[in-house]
Design a protein around this motif. Structure first.
Motif, mmCIF file in Angstrom:
data_model
loop_
_atom_site.group_PDB
_atom_site.id
_atom_site.type_symbol
_atom_site.label_atom_id
_atom_site.label_comp_id
_atom_site.label_asym_id
_atom_site.label_seq_id
_atom_site.Cartn_x
_atom_site.Cartn_y
_atom_site.Cartn_z
ATOM 1 N N UNK A 65 0.848 -1.191 0.000
ATOM 2 C CA UNK A 65 0.000 0.000 0.000
ATOM 3 C C UNK A 65 0.887 1.246 0.000
ATOM 4 N N UNK A 66 0.492 2.228 -0.761
ATOM 5 C CA UNK A 66 1.257 3.474 -0.823
ATOM 6 C C UNK A 66 1.806 3.684 -2.216
ATOM 7 N N UNK A 67 2.987 3.128 -2.459
ATOM 8 C CA UNK A 67 3.631 3.222 -3.775
ATOM 9 C C UNK A 67 3.640 4.679 -4.257
ATOM 10 N N UNK A 68 3.862 5.593 -3.330
ATOM 11 C CA UNK A 68 3.739 7.021 -3.634
ATOM 12 C C UNK A 68 4.964 7.528 -4.387
ATOM 13 N N UNK A 69 4.723 8.159 -5.510
ATOM 14 C CA UNK A 69 5.765 8.843 -6.271
ATOM 15 C C UNK A 69 5.350 10.294 -6.449
ATOM 16 N N UNK A 70 6.170 11.222 -5.923
ATOM 17 C CA UNK A 70 5.911 12.644 -6.082
ATOM 18 C C UNK A 70 6.859 13.177 -7.155
ATOM 19 N N UNK A 71 6.292 13.789 -8.189
ATOM 20 C CA UNK A 71 7.068 14.340 -9.296
ATOM 21 C C UNK A 71 6.834 15.851 -9.358
ATOM 22 N N UNK A 72 7.920 16.623 -9.364
ATOM 23 C CA UNK A 72 7.821 18.081 -9.392
ATOM 24 C C UNK A 72 8.635 18.618 -10.563
ATOM 25 N N UNK A 73 8.004 19.428 -11.409
ATOM 26 C CA UNK A 73 8.697 20.003 -12.550
ATOM 27 C C UNK A 73 9.614 21.140 -12.137
ATOM 28 N N UNK A 74 10.923 20.988 -12.382
ATOM 29 C CA UNK A 74 11.894 22.016 -12.030
ATOM 30 C C UNK A 74 12.189 22.948 -13.199
ATOM 31 N N UNK A 75 12.146 22.406 -14.415
ATOM 32 C CA UNK A 75 12.355 23.185 -15.633
ATOM 33 C C UNK A 75 11.719 22.423 -16.779
ATOM 34 N N UNK A 76 11.873 22.945 -17.987
ATOM 35 C CA UNK A 76 11.289 22.269 -19.142
ATOM 36 C C UNK A 76 11.985 20.948 -19.436
ATOM 37 N N UNK A 77 13.164 20.726 -18.873
ATOM 38 C CA UNK A 77 13.923 19.502 -19.146
ATOM 39 C C UNK A 77 14.339 18.729 -17.899
ATOM 40 N N UNK A 78 13.806 19.084 -16.731
ATOM 41 C CA UNK A 78 14.229 18.401 -15.510
ATOM 42 C C UNK A 78 13.081 18.328 -14.515
ATOM 43 N N UNK A 79 12.901 17.153 -13.905
ATOM 44 C CA UNK A 79 11.919 16.993 -12.836
ATOM 45 C C UNK A 79 12.546 16.266 -11.661
ATOM 46 N N UNK A 80 12.094 16.618 -10.461
ATOM 47 C CA UNK A 80 12.500 15.939 -9.231
ATOM 48 C C UNK A 80 11.539 14.810 -8.948
ATOM 49 N N UNK A 81 12.069 13.673 -8.463
ATOM 50 C CA UNK A 81 11.257 12.492 -8.186
ATOM 51 C C UNK A 81 11.584 11.982 -6.788
ATOM 52 N N UNK A 82 10.557 11.892 -5.945
ATOM 53 C CA UNK A 82 10.713 11.355 -4.594
ATOM 54 C C UNK A 82 9.673 10.266 -4.398
ATOM 55 N N UNK A 83 10.122 9.049 -4.138
ATOM 56 C CA UNK A 83 9.229 7.914 -3.895
ATOM 57 C C UNK A 83 9.193 7.637 -2.400
ATOM 58 N N UNK A 84 7.991 7.629 -1.826
ATOM 59 C CA UNK A 84 7.840 7.415 -0.399
ATOM 60 C C UNK A 84 7.923 5.948 -0.015
ATOM 61 N N UNK A 85 7.919 5.706 1.296
ATOM 62 C CA UNK A 85 8.001 4.335 1.812
ATOM 63 C C UNK A 85 6.653 3.634 1.692
ATOM 64 N N UNK A 86 6.587 2.577 0.886
ATOM 65 C CA UNK A 86 5.370 1.775 0.801
ATOM 66 C C UNK A 86 5.294 0.817 1.987
ATOM 67 N N UNK A 87 4.078 0.602 2.492
ATOM 68 C CA UNK A 87 3.871 -0.379 3.558
ATOM 69 C C UNK A 87 3.612 -1.739 2.920
ATOM 70 N N UNK A 88 4.383 -2.746 3.332
ATOM 71 C CA UNK A 88 4.315 -4.078 2.743
ATOM 72 C C UNK A 88 3.975 -5.106 3.812
ATOM 73 N N UNK A 89 3.049 -6.009 3.478
ATOM 74 C CA UNK A 89 2.730 -7.146 4.342
ATOM 75 C C UNK A 89 2.980 -8.408 3.534
ATOM 76 N N UNK A 90 3.842 -9.268 4.057
ATOM 77 C CA UNK A 90 4.284 -10.466 3.332
ATOM 78 C C UNK A 90 3.954 -11.714 4.145
ATOM 79 N N UNK A 91 3.327 -12.696 3.480
ATOM 80 C CA UNK A 91 2.953 -13.936 4.154
ATOM 81 C C UNK A 91 3.601 -15.113 3.440
ATOM 82 N N UNK A 92 4.355 -15.926 4.205
ATOM 83 C CA UNK A 92 5.033 -17.100 3.669
ATOM 84 C C UNK A 92 4.824 -18.257 4.636
ATOM 85 N N UNK A 93 4.219 -19.344 4.158
ATOM 86 C CA UNK A 93 3.993 -20.541 4.977
ATOM 87 C C UNK A 93 3.296 -20.209 6.297
#
Length: 257
Positions: A65-93
């Motif tokens: 859950x989450x998978x957040x990606x924040x994209x901010x335009x800095x110029x016509x040829x450059x963008x900043x990208x920050x991906x947040x912490x996704x919450x993961x629940x894993x079940x094995x056996x």
């Protein structure tokens, strides 16, 4: 590394691009497929992309859950990208563990603009990013994991486009860092002004001595509620593990401001 979850992160010609192809203010996202878009967020604008994924890899059943990606335009040829912490629940056996994954930070740079009309020359961009050790103990990498992605896209018709990525990364397996190559191809189709469809194949080739290449196929659609709000739905399958095939499915939302 949960490769099906990687598949939810990132498109060269995203479904939203297909759904609004040809519009000056088209909403173009890097989800829901694996292939990243060549397009950047306009300068002064912020775009937030998020979602949830259910996947199975080998004996593990995973919900993210989450998978957040924040994209901010800095110029016509450059963008900043920050991906947040996704919450993961894993079940094995029957055993369950959960926590947040590492965040990441990077930039996307436009190198070549898309030509007018159909052309053999693609639009070309590059992404450089790296994870940051910020996750829960069970998911936190002891080292940063940098990656570079070369993004290309071609307009085949007014409604049909093809895009691809070539990626080189340095994941850490808990003992050592190694090089991993990845590649993808995505075909997108604008069914209407609001609905986009895609089909995609991608693969990972870790250079860790295993000589294993993991291959995936997936497809899905997007729906534009408005020029700045998009819903996406996707699903795909991966290689066989034991006697069953791996899979992933998810939903997401994109908002631009």
């Amino acid at each position: 590394m949960l490769r099906p979850l990687v598949a939810t992160a990132l498109t060269v010609l995203s479904l939203s691009a297909c759904a609004t192809m040809g519009k000056r203010d088209a909403l173009i996202s890097d989800r829901p497929d694996f292939t990243e878009a060549t397009a950047l967020v306009d300068r002064g604008h912020v775009q937030v992309e998020a979602g949830s994924t259910l996947s199975r890899e080998s004996e593990a059943r995973v919900v993210s859950h989450g998978e957040v990606l924040m994209r901010a335009g800095l110029s016509s040829r450059l963008e900043l990208r920050v991906a947040g912490n996704s919450f993961v629940q894993e079940q094995v056996d029957g055993l369950t563990q959960s926590g947040v994954q590492d965040a990441s930070v990077g930039v996307k740079m436009r190198l070549l603009d898309a030509p007018e009309g159909r052309s053999w020359r693609p639009a070309l961009s590059v992404i450089a990013h790296s994870t940051v050790p910020t996750g829960a103990r069970i998911y936190r990498s002891q080292r940063v994991q940098p990656e570079v992605k070369v993004l290309t896209a071609w307009s085949l018709t007014d409604r049909l486009g093809f895009s691809s990525n070539l990626n080189v990364g340095r994941p850490f397996d808990g003992v050592r860092s190694f090089t991993e190559y990845a590649g993808s191809g995505s075909l997108g189709f604008a069914a209407t002004d609001r609905i986009g469809l895609y089909a995609e194949a991608f693969a990972f080739a870790p250079q860790d001595g295993s000589k294993v290449v993991s291959k995936y196929v997936n497809s899905g659609f997007t729906f534009l509620f408005s020029p700045d709000v998009q819903l996406d739905v996707r699903g795909g399958i991966g290689p066989h593990s034991t006697q069953r095939r791996d899979y992933f499915a998810g939903v997401g939302l994109v908002v631009r401001r």
